[in-house]
Design a protein around this motif. Structure first.
Motif, PDB file in Angstrom:
ATOM      1  N   GLU A   1      -2.248  20.249  -9.460  1.00 48.04           N
ATOM      2  CA  GLU A   1      -3.231  20.866  -8.586  1.00 48.04           C
ATOM      3  C   GLU A   1      -2.797  20.638  -7.142  1.00 48.04           C
ATOM      4  OE1 GLU A   1      -6.977  18.214  -7.864  1.00 48.04           O
ATOM      5  OE2 GLU A   1      -6.489  18.039  -9.989  1.00 48.04           O
ATOM      6  N   GLU A   2      -3.282  21.499  -6.267  1.00 50.07           N
ATOM      7  CA  GLU A   2      -2.989  21.316  -4.841  1.00 50.07           C
ATOM      8  C   GLU A   2      -3.716  20.068  -4.348  1.00 50.07           C
ATOM      9  OE1 GLU A   2      -1.131  23.128  -2.763  1.00 50.07           O
ATOM     10  OE2 GLU A   2      -0.859  25.085  -3.726  1.00 50.07           O
ATOM     11  N   LEU A   3      -2.990  19.174  -3.713  1.00 58.03           N
ATOM     12  CA  LEU A   3      -3.635  18.003  -3.130  1.00 58.03           C
ATOM     13  C   LEU A   3      -4.468  18.455  -1.934  1.00 58.03           C
ATOM     14  CD1 LEU A   3      -3.804  14.827  -3.099  1.00 58.03           C
ATOM     15  CD2 LEU A   3      -2.079  14.943  -1.278  1.00 58.03           C
ATOM     16  N   PRO A   4      -5.783  18.184  -1.933  1.00 58.92           N
ATOM     17  CA  PRO A   4      -6.596  18.556  -0.768  1.00 58.92           C
ATOM     18  C   PRO A   4      -6.052  17.904   0.500  1.00 58.92           C
ATOM     19  CG  PRO A   4      -8.002  17.988  -2.613  1.00 58.92           C
ATOM     20  CD  PRO A   4      -6.600  17.619  -3.018  1.00 58.92           C
ATOM     21  N   CYS A   5      -6.156  18.612   1.611  1.00 58.35           N
ATOM     22  CA  CYS A   5      -5.627  18.109   2.879  1.00 58.35           C
ATOM     23  C   CYS A   5      -6.252  16.763   3.220  1.00 58.35           C
ATOM     24  CB  CYS A   5      -5.907  19.105   3.995  1.00 58.35           C
ATOM     25  SG  CYS A   5      -5.213  20.734   3.707  1.00 58.35           S
ATOM     26  N   GLY A   6      -5.454  15.874   3.815  1.00 56.93           N
ATOM     27  CA  GLY A   6      -5.978  14.586   4.233  1.00 56.93           C
ATOM     28  C   GLY A   6      -4.985  13.468   4.011  1.00 56.93           C
ATOM     29  N   ILE A   7      -5.430  12.249   4.296  1.00 59.02           N
ATOM     30  CA  ILE A   7      -4.617  11.042   4.184  1.00 59.02           C
ATOM     31  C   ILE A   7      -5.213  10.155   3.099  1.00 59.02           C
ATOM     32  CG2 ILE A   7      -3.708   9.025   5.399  1.00 59.02           C
ATOM     33  CD1 ILE A   7      -4.206  10.590   8.035  1.00 59.02           C
ATOM     34  N   TYR A   8      -4.353   9.700   2.182  1.00 58.74           N
ATOM     35  CA  TYR A   8      -4.788   8.893   1.051  1.00 58.74           C
ATOM     36  C   TYR A   8      -3.995   7.585   1.009  1.00 58.74           C
ATOM     37  CZ  TYR A   8      -6.520  13.458  -0.591  1.00 58.74           C
ATOM     38  OH  TYR A   8      -7.141  14.682  -0.699  1.00 58.74           O
ATOM     39  N   SER A   9      -4.611   6.557   0.410  1.00 59.38           N
ATOM     40  CA  SER A   9      -3.899   5.299   0.216  1.00 59.38           C
ATOM     41  C   SER A   9      -4.210   4.738  -1.165  1.00 59.38           C
ATOM     42  CB  SER A   9      -4.291   4.276   1.286  1.00 59.38           C
ATOM     43  OG  SER A   9      -5.651   3.876   1.130  1.00 59.38           O
TER      44      SER A   9
ATOM     45  N   THR B   1       0.839  -1.199   0.000  1.00 59.00           N
ATOM     46  CA  THR B   1       0.000   0.000   0.000  1.00 59.00           C
ATOM     47  C   THR B   1       0.873   1.247   0.000  1.00 59.00           C
ATOM     48  OG1 THR B   1      -1.764  -1.135   1.203  1.00 59.00           O
ATOM     49  CG2 THR B   1      -1.798   1.262   1.234  1.00 59.00           C
ATOM     50  N   LEU B   2       0.522   2.195  -0.851  1.00 61.03           N
ATOM     51  CA  LEU B   2       1.184   3.486  -0.890  1.00 61.03           C
ATOM     52  C   LEU B   2       0.319   4.501  -0.153  1.00 61.03           C
ATOM     53  CD1 LEU B   2       3.518   5.245  -2.129  1.00 61.03           C
ATOM     54  CD2 LEU B   2       1.875   5.806  -3.946  1.00 61.03           C
ATOM     55  N   TRP B   3       0.917   5.197   0.805  1.00 55.63           N
ATOM     56  CA  TRP B   3       0.229   6.231   1.569  1.00 55.63           C
ATOM     57  C   TRP B   3       0.799   7.596   1.206  1.00 55.63           C
ATOM     58  CZ3 TRP B   3      -3.751   4.916   4.864  1.00 55.63           C
ATOM     59  CH2 TRP B   3      -3.855   3.564   5.200  1.00 55.63           C
ATOM     60  N   PHE B   4      -0.052   8.606   1.173  1.00 53.08           N
ATOM     61  CA  PHE B   4       0.420   9.963   0.934  1.00 53.08           C
ATOM     62  C   PHE B   4      -0.605  10.945   1.486  1.00 53.08           C
ATOM     63  CE2 PHE B   4      -2.002   8.581  -2.713  1.00 53.08           C
ATOM     64  CZ  PHE B   4      -2.772   9.660  -3.090  1.00 53.08           C
ATOM     65  N   GLY B   5      -0.189  12.190   1.701  1.00 53.53           N
ATOM     66  CA  GLY B   5      -1.122  13.189   2.215  1.00 53.53           C
ATOM     67  C   GLY B   5      -0.408  14.385   2.790  1.00 53.53           C
ATOM     68  N   ARG B   6      -1.213  15.301   3.338  1.00 50.44           N
ATOM     69  CA  ARG B   6      -0.679  16.507   3.976  1.00 50.44           C
ATOM     70  C   ARG B   6      -1.557  16.861   5.158  1.00 50.44           C
ATOM     71  NH1 ARG B   6      -2.230  21.240  -0.417  1.00 50.44           N
ATOM     72  NH2 ARG B   6      -0.898  22.485   0.942  1.00 50.44           N
ATOM     73  N   ASP B   7      -1.018  17.683   6.063  1.00 50.80           N
ATOM     74  CA  ASP B   7      -1.704  17.963   7.324  1.00 50.80           C
ATOM     75  C   ASP B   7      -3.035  18.659   7.096  1.00 50.80           C
ATOM     76  OD1 ASP B   7      -1.532  21.030   8.043  1.00 50.80           O
ATOM     77  OD2 ASP B   7       0.425  20.537   7.215  1.00 50.80           O
ATOM     78  N   ALA B   8      -3.841  18.703   8.130  1.00 49.33           N
ATOM     79  CA  ALA B   8      -5.242  19.136   8.013  1.00 49.33           C
ATOM     80  C   ALA B   8      -5.410  20.581   7.584  1.00 49.33           C
ATOM     81  CB  ALA B   8      -5.955  18.905   9.351  1.00 49.33           C
ATOM     82  N   PHE B   9      -4.360  21.407   7.725  1.00 47.37           N
ATOM     83  CA  PHE B   9      -4.466  22.807   7.324  1.00 47.37           C
ATOM     84  C   PHE B   9      -3.610  23.131   6.106  1.00 47.37           C
ATOM     85  CE2 PHE B   9      -5.402  22.533  11.859  1.00 47.37           C
ATOM     86  CZ  PHE B   9      -6.674  23.072  11.867  1.00 47.37           C
TER      87      PHE B   9
END
Length: 686
Positions: free
Chosen positions: A278-286, A223-231
């Motif tokens: 595009e800017e990745l919307p905040c959150g955690i993705y897999s 599994t590949l995980w990626f994301g950015r903080d809530a703000f």
């Protein structure tokens, strides 16, 4: 930290759960679809002045079992920091899911495998590290004994235990390595089976207090995980697969070449430009993987996960219970409730008589509670953790200021400066970075000089250095083109003006006045470049405390409730409108932007107060707007700064005026064209 990137090819992504229009991408060999060279992406990261830049490639192949029952996966991992393959500590790794790791770049085949690979996908993870934490140098991507791989651009200021001398990425790597390997492609939010009771990846990331963006390969779960903080305090751009480029890409910054690879789509009003990024919307993705037997294609299912930290969820939802004051019912009862739920540092706060007039139980004022929260935020970002000095010469360590401030002399930057003086060792100088496009006549230059005088009155022993960055927009042709790539996908003149001002200011290349006599009565102006790697920025103060003119407009239109909705909207879109752009422009100079007003505890503190304690827009400009921060400033002895009106950097530095003259002929013509919202390409092509 510095920057991260991922190039993912050879997989078909299922984006149905994200409602993303990928415009029917098809799979092609990697060499046929390079819209821009990978070297361009690396070059954009190297511009940030990292201490190290490394890479790891993961190759995944799907194979049918010898009995044709189910699709298995094989993989190998290769380290490519300097073209050298990663050397495994063991001769051979074998996984429960039939995934293998390479030794010196050679695929280790399964002993029971009798068929050829049906498809091969490649993940190329890149990590650029500007190291600010830890005692020993690190090189990203990090890899543990279980072949998990991490690239991380962020700071941990709470939520996950970390010692003052530890490195954030290494600490996070250890925490993530203990997580279970549940199949998150299914609707499973907790660990089960052998991993029952363990934390999930989402659990760990939801705990982090501080800015971050991440790419993480969890080997056992494939599994590949990626994301950015809530703000969205750290930039992370995404390119979803398209017909033009079927790769899946993530990057902290846009390579200059990719700005010219936007796709044109016709609509009823003419041509609509679609940015490559595009800017990745905040959150955690897999992304979890499967293989489709019908066309021998490796498929990745993309899913976005909900935060599991309830406190963080409340901040993201930005709910305030007390919005409109009731006549005759403004008392200190709410404040007593607040104090019963939050610990206040009695050493930092004054115990004053309750605002209700009672002498039974003295309480602190709202401004004092906010001051305490801000002070703790500054400590976490400046002095609580040891600043890595592995690349700093011994002769400069004693005097080199590790922290600078983006400084206009306005309310927010003055509060940050006064608090930084309290937090930072007295031996350090503090650089105050100020940019002007109109020499000494720009409003921000005038207020900055006045601000330094006020700071010297309240902190006379500190060595304050006002770094005057002078610029002429007509001389910045190549620089403007470069900043356009940094702000991408933002594309308006307002974004460009702000981006240029931030980029020049954060570079810290300007002038200072130094004394030429013992009594410091005479000074000369000399060239100076700030070497501080940490830059404090006042972002978030206006959004949370109603500092913008549009807040006053909304208040006039619909009172307290409409004002509250506008402030909520500002916070929930700050990742897209401001922070990603600002982070990219500042990081390009080898600086790390830190946002004390967007500390989780500061946000929670401000949100806990009734709206009328935070702002009062029935009062004049410079008085009621950002009311609570003006009271904080007075507590710090900043009486002049506490009365200053809000002024955005593009206007205070006068770059907006110069841009209007250059691109529209005059300020009047620019105002008639609503220049701030005009897209750069649209105007230049007309």
């Amino acid at each position: 930290m510095c920057g991260i990137a991922l190039i993912f090819s050879g997989v078909r992504l299922n984006l149905s759960l994200l409602h993303v229009d990928a415009r029917s991408p098809s799979l092609h060999p990697v060499h046929e679809q390079l819209e821009f060279p990978i070297d361009g992406l690396k070059a954009a990261l190297r511009r940030r002045g990292p201490d190290s830049l490394g890479g790891v490639k993961v190759f995944i192949s799907s194979k049918s079992s010898s009995h044709g029952e189910e699709n298995l996966f094989e993989c190998f991992i290769e380290r490519v920091d300097d073209g050298d393959a990663f050397e495994n500590q063991n001769d051979r790794y074998k996984m429960e899911n039939s995934c293998f790791c390479s030794e010196n770049g050679l695929v280790l085949q399964s002993e029971n495998s009798h068929s050829d690979p049906t498809s091969v996908a490649e993940l190329y993870l890149i990590g650029a590290t500007l190291q600010l934490r830890g005692l020993n140098p690190i090189v990203q991507p990090l890899m543990d004994a279980s072949r998990n791989i991490l690239v991380y651009n962020g700071e941990i200021f709470g939520g996950i235990p970390i010692e003052r001398d530890e490195n954030d990425a290494e600490t996070l790597m250890q925490a993530l390595g203990t997580c279970c390997a549940s199949n998150f492609n299914l609707d499973i939010s907790t660990c089960n089976g052998e991993g029952k009771g363990q934390s999930t990846i989402v659990d760990i990331l939801s705990k982090i207090q501080g800015p971050w963006s991440i790419i993480y390969w969890q080997d056992r779960a494939k599994t590949l995980w990626f994301g950015r903080d809530a703000f969205g305090r750290r930039s992370l751009l995404v390119h979803w697969p398209t017909v033009e480029d079927s790769r899946f890409l993530l990057s902290s910054v846009s390579p200059a070449s990719s700005i010219f690879h936007s796709s044109g789509l016709d609509d009823d009003n003419g041509t609509c430009e679609v940015s490559f990024w595009e800017e990745l919307p905040c959150g955690i993705y897999s992304i979890s993987f499967d293989a489709q037997s019908r066309d021998c294609c490796l498929v990745g299912a993309v899913k976005k996960h909900e935060w599991t930290n309830e406190s963080l969820k409340e901040l993201v939802e930005w709910k305030r219970t007390r919005i409109e004051p009731e006549p005759g019912n403004i008392s200190a009862s709410y404040l007593k409730d607040f104090l019963s739920q939050h610990e206040c540092n009695s050493g930092c706060l004054h115990n004053l008589q309750s605002i209700s007039g009672s002498t039974e139980a003295p309480v602190s004022t709202p401004a004092e509670i906010v001051l305490d929260a801000l002070r703790k935020s500054l400590i976490r970002r400046t002095s609580l953790y040891t600043v890595f000095q592995g690349t700093t010469s011994a002769s400069r360590k004693a005097e080199l200021g590790p922290v600078a401030i983006l400084f206009s002399g306005g309310l927010d930057s003055m509060i940050l400066a006064a608090l930084l003086d309290e937090c930072l060792d007295a031996c350090y100088e503090i650089d105050l970075l100020n940019v002007s496009f109109d020499g000494c006549s720009a409003p921000d230059r005038i207020s900055a000089k006045a601000g330094v005088q006020e700071l010297r009155r309240i902190a006379p022993l500190r060595r304050w250095k006002l770094v005057e960055v002078d610029a002429d927009l007509s001389d910045l042709t190549s620089e403007t083109k470069h900043v356009m790539s940094l702000i991408n996908p933002a594309n308006t003149y307002m974004d460009l003006n702000i981006g240029i001002a931030l980029w020049l200011a954060s570079g810290g290349n300007g002038w200072i006045y130094e004394a030429i006599d013992k009594d410091e009565k005479f000074h000369r102006r000399v060239k100076y470049k700030s070497e501080a790697k940490i830059l404090l920025v006042g972002s978030g103060a206006d959004e949370q405390c109603a500092g913008y003119g549009r807040h006053r407009t909304k208040f006039r239109q619909g009172g307290w409730h409409l004002l509250n909705e506008e402030m909520k909207l500002d916070i929930q879109r700050i990742w897209k409108r401001n922070l990603g752009r600002d982070d990219r422009c500042i990081a390009d100079n080898g600086k790390e932007a830190r946002f004390p007003f967007l500390d989780e505890d500061v946000i929670n503190t401000l949100l806990s107060f009734p709206l009328w304690e935070v702002t009062d827009l029935e009062k004049p400009v410079g008085t009621g707007d950002k009311k609570i921060l003006r009271e904080v400033a007075k507590l710090l002895g900043l009486h002049e700064a506490g009365a200053l009106a809000k002024r955005a950097i593009q206007f205070g530095s006068r770059i907006a005026r110069e841009s209007n003259r250059k691109n529209f002929g005059s300020n009047r013509a620019a105002n008639q064209a609503s220049a701030g919202s005009v897209k750069i390409k649209q105007h230049t092509s007309s």
